[in-house]
Design a protein around this motif. Structure first.
Motif, PDB file in Angstrom:
ATOM      1  N   PHE A  13     -32.720 -79.324  25.516  1.00  0.00           N
ATOM      2  CA  PHE A  13     -33.260 -80.391  26.365  1.00  0.00           C
ATOM      3  C   PHE A  13     -32.199 -80.876  27.342  1.00  0.00           C
ATOM      4  N   GLN A  14     -30.970 -81.016  26.846  1.00  0.00           N
ATOM      5  CA  GLN A  14     -29.851 -81.436  27.695  1.00  0.00           C
ATOM      6  C   GLN A  14     -29.647 -80.464  28.844  1.00  0.00           C
ATOM      7  N   LEU A  15     -29.634 -79.183  28.537  1.00  0.00           N
ATOM      8  CA  LEU A  15     -29.433 -78.154  29.555  1.00  0.00           C
ATOM      9  C   LEU A  15     -30.572 -78.156  30.568  1.00  0.00           C
ATOM     10  N   LYS A  16     -31.795 -78.279  30.088  1.00  0.00           N
ATOM     11  CA  LYS A  16     -32.941 -78.306  30.996  1.00  0.00           C
ATOM     12  C   LYS A  16     -32.887 -79.517  31.919  1.00  0.00           C
ATOM     13  N   SER A  17     -32.485 -80.671  31.365  1.00  0.00           N
ATOM     14  CA  SER A  17     -32.380 -81.880  32.180  1.00  0.00           C
ATOM     15  C   SER A  17     -31.335 -81.702  33.276  1.00  0.00           C
ATOM     16  N   MET A  18     -30.177 -81.139  32.920  1.00  0.00           N
ATOM     17  CA  MET A  18     -29.128 -80.890  33.904  1.00  0.00           C
ATOM     18  C   MET A  18     -29.628 -79.919  34.970  1.00  0.00           C
ATOM     19  N   GLY A  19     -30.395 -78.902  34.537  1.00  0.00           N
ATOM     20  CA  GLY A  19     -30.919 -77.924  35.483  1.00  0.00           C
ATOM     21  C   GLY A  19     -31.866 -78.542  36.490  1.00  0.00           C
ATOM     22  N   TRP A 168     -24.389 -63.057  38.130  1.00  0.00           N
ATOM     23  CA  TRP A 168     -24.735 -63.031  39.554  1.00  0.00           C
ATOM     24  C   TRP A 168     -25.000 -64.427  40.107  1.00  0.00           C
ATOM     25  N   LEU A 169     -25.512 -65.325  39.280  1.00  0.00           N
ATOM     26  CA  LEU A 169     -25.631 -66.715  39.719  1.00  0.00           C
ATOM     27  C   LEU A 169     -24.250 -67.308  39.954  1.00  0.00           C
ATOM     28  N   VAL A 195     -22.095 -77.447  54.987  1.00  0.00           N
ATOM     29  CA  VAL A 195     -21.780 -78.094  53.716  1.00  0.00           C
ATOM     30  C   VAL A 195     -23.054 -78.428  52.947  1.00  0.00           C
ATOM     31  N   PHE A 196     -24.062 -78.946  53.656  1.00  0.00           N
ATOM     32  CA  PHE A 196     -25.318 -79.293  52.986  1.00  0.00           C
ATOM     33  C   PHE A 196     -25.941 -78.055  52.350  1.00  0.00           C
ATOM     34  N   VAL A 197     -25.978 -76.975  53.097  1.00  0.00           N
ATOM     35  CA  VAL A 197     -26.571 -75.730  52.584  1.00  0.00           C
ATOM     36  C   VAL A 197     -25.758 -75.188  51.411  1.00  0.00           C
ATOM     37  N   ALA A 198     -24.423 -75.197  51.546  1.00  0.00           N
ATOM     38  CA  ALA A 198     -23.552 -74.681  50.477  1.00  0.00           C
ATOM     39  C   ALA A 198     -23.721 -75.507  49.198  1.00  0.00           C
ATOM     40  N   GLU A 199     -23.752 -76.835  49.352  1.00  0.00           N
ATOM     41  CA  GLU A 199     -23.917 -77.696  48.182  1.00  0.00           C
ATOM     42  C   GLU A 199     -25.275 -77.488  47.517  1.00  0.00           C
ATOM     43  N   CYS A 200     -26.324 -77.367  48.337  1.00  0.00           N
ATOM     44  CA  CYS A 200     -27.661 -77.147  47.788  1.00  0.00           C
ATOM     45  C   CYS A 200     -27.723 -75.843  46.994  1.00  0.00           C
ATOM     46  N   PHE A 201     -27.138 -74.782  47.568  1.00  0.00           N
ATOM     47  CA  PHE A 201     -27.159 -73.488  46.884  1.00  0.00           C
ATOM     48  C   PHE A 201     -26.367 -73.539  45.584  1.00  0.00           C
ATOM     49  N   MET A 202     -25.176 -74.166  45.607  1.00  0.00           N
ATOM     50  CA  MET A 202     -24.375 -74.256  44.386  1.00  0.00           C
ATOM     51  C   MET A 202     -25.118 -75.006  43.290  1.00  0.00           C
ATOM     52  N   LEU A 203     -25.711 -76.128  43.646  1.00  0.00           N
ATOM     53  CA  LEU A 203     -26.454 -76.904  42.667  1.00  0.00           C
ATOM     54  C   LEU A 203     -27.698 -76.156  42.196  1.00  0.00           C
ATOM     55  N   MET A 204     -28.378 -75.484  43.106  1.00  0.00           N
ATOM     56  CA  MET A 204     -29.588 -74.754  42.735  1.00  0.00           C
ATOM     57  C   MET A 204     -29.266 -73.610  41.782  1.00  0.00           C
ATOM     58  N   PHE A 205     -28.224 -72.816  42.107  1.00  0.00           N
ATOM     59  CA  PHE A 205     -27.852 -71.700  41.238  1.00  0.00           C
ATOM     60  C   PHE A 205     -27.362 -72.197  39.881  1.00  0.00           C
ATOM     61  N   GLY A 207     -28.225 -75.021  38.496  1.00  0.00           N
ATOM     62  CA  GLY A 207     -29.402 -75.555  37.813  1.00  0.00           C
ATOM     63  C   GLY A 207     -30.254 -74.463  37.191  1.00  0.00           C
ATOM     64  N   LEU A 208     -30.431 -73.366  37.918  1.00  0.00           N
ATOM     65  CA  LEU A 208     -31.194 -72.238  37.378  1.00  0.00           C
ATOM     66  C   LEU A 208     -30.521 -71.670  36.132  1.00  0.00           C
ATOM     67  N   ALA A 209     -29.188 -71.591  36.163  1.00  0.00           N
ATOM     68  CA  ALA A 209     -28.442 -71.101  34.996  1.00  0.00           C
ATOM     69  C   ALA A 209     -28.664 -72.019  33.796  1.00  0.00           C
ATOM     70  N   CYS A 210     -28.659 -73.339  34.041  1.00  0.00           N
ATOM     71  CA  CYS A 210     -28.881 -74.297  32.951  1.00  0.00           C
ATOM     72  C   CYS A 210     -30.288 -74.164  32.372  1.00  0.00           C
TER      73      CYS A 210
END
Length: 235
Positions: A13-19, A168-169, A195-205, A207-210
């Motif tokens: 649940f913790q991991l899913k919430s972080m994701g 790969w993520l 920066v906005f795009v880079a930050e979004c991608f880092m967080l998205m990838f 989050g998907l891993a989580c």
């Protein structure tokens, strides 16, 4: 009661919430900035916390939640020392990002953030926190998520698939972080919100891993069938 099963359930649940938080930070602040308030496209996610002080509460709240989840994970759910140190690093980095705003033309006061420093110094601290937070997240995904107490050839097919995706993520996050660093070094143009795009991608990838680590898809079928049988016997 199966204490171990309950612990694993809370950990997932913790991991899913972080994701979920990581994936939706970018879209939420972008929507609040452009659609709700009709403000310009932000150059970075962090800038949304400084624009006219109208979207400010959203980003610190999301980052604060992400940081607290990372701290809880480090204290309660970490598997080993490396897992604990990396998630503690995420907590520290994202906490600094949340408490010290980035340098922005929208900042019109002399002292900002929890430490009450100048906007320039706050921007430096903010960037250091971002690099630490994102850097630790990359290490977490690429090294901690791919760990196992089994040798590679004895891991389940699902685990091997997940490890490939984590790798790969992580690579995608490294490339996104490189964009962030190159932009701070002045190597990229100012006509695109890099920066906005880079930050979004880092967080998205990340989050998907989580979400993947939290068992949303590709669970170990045999392991979960055995766990369900054991839980049934203890009812």
């Amino acid at each position: 009661m199966d204490v171990m099963g309950t612990r694993k359930g809370f950990r997932r649940f913790q991991l899913k919430s972080m994701g979920v938080i990581a994936i939706f930070i970018g879209p939420v602040v972008l929507f609040a900035t452009m659609v709700t308030h009709g403000l310009p496209f932000p150059l970075s996610i962090s800038e949304t916390a400084t624009i006219a002080n109208r979207t400010a509460p959203i980003l610190p709240f999301c980052l604060g939640a992400l940081a607290l989840f990372a701290l809880t994970y480090a204290i309660v759910y970490a598997h080993d020392r490396m897992d604990r140190v990396v998630t503690a690093g995420m907590f520290a980095g994202f906490t600094v990002v949340a408490l010290q705003m980035c340098a922005s033309p929208y900042v019109d006061v002399e002292r900002v953030g929890l430490l009450g420093v100048s906007p320039t110094m706050s921007g430096i601290l903010h960037n250091i926190g971002a690099v630490i937070g994102f850097g630790c997240m990359i290490v977490w995904v690429m090294l901690c998520f791919t760990k196992s107490d089994r040798e590679k050839n004895k891991r389940t097919k699902e685990k091997r698939k997940r490890d490939t995706v984590y790798f790969w993520l992580g690579i995608a996050m490294v490339l996104s972080l490189a964009l962030f660093v190159f932009n701070k070094m002045g190597l990229l143009g100012d006509d695109f919100p890099v920066v906005f795009v880079a930050e979004c991608f880092m967080l998205m990838f990340g989050g998907l891993a989580c979400l993947l680590k939290g068992g949303v898809v590709w669970r170990d079928k045999v392991v979960y069938e055995i766990a369900s049988a054991v839980n049934f016997l203890h009812m």
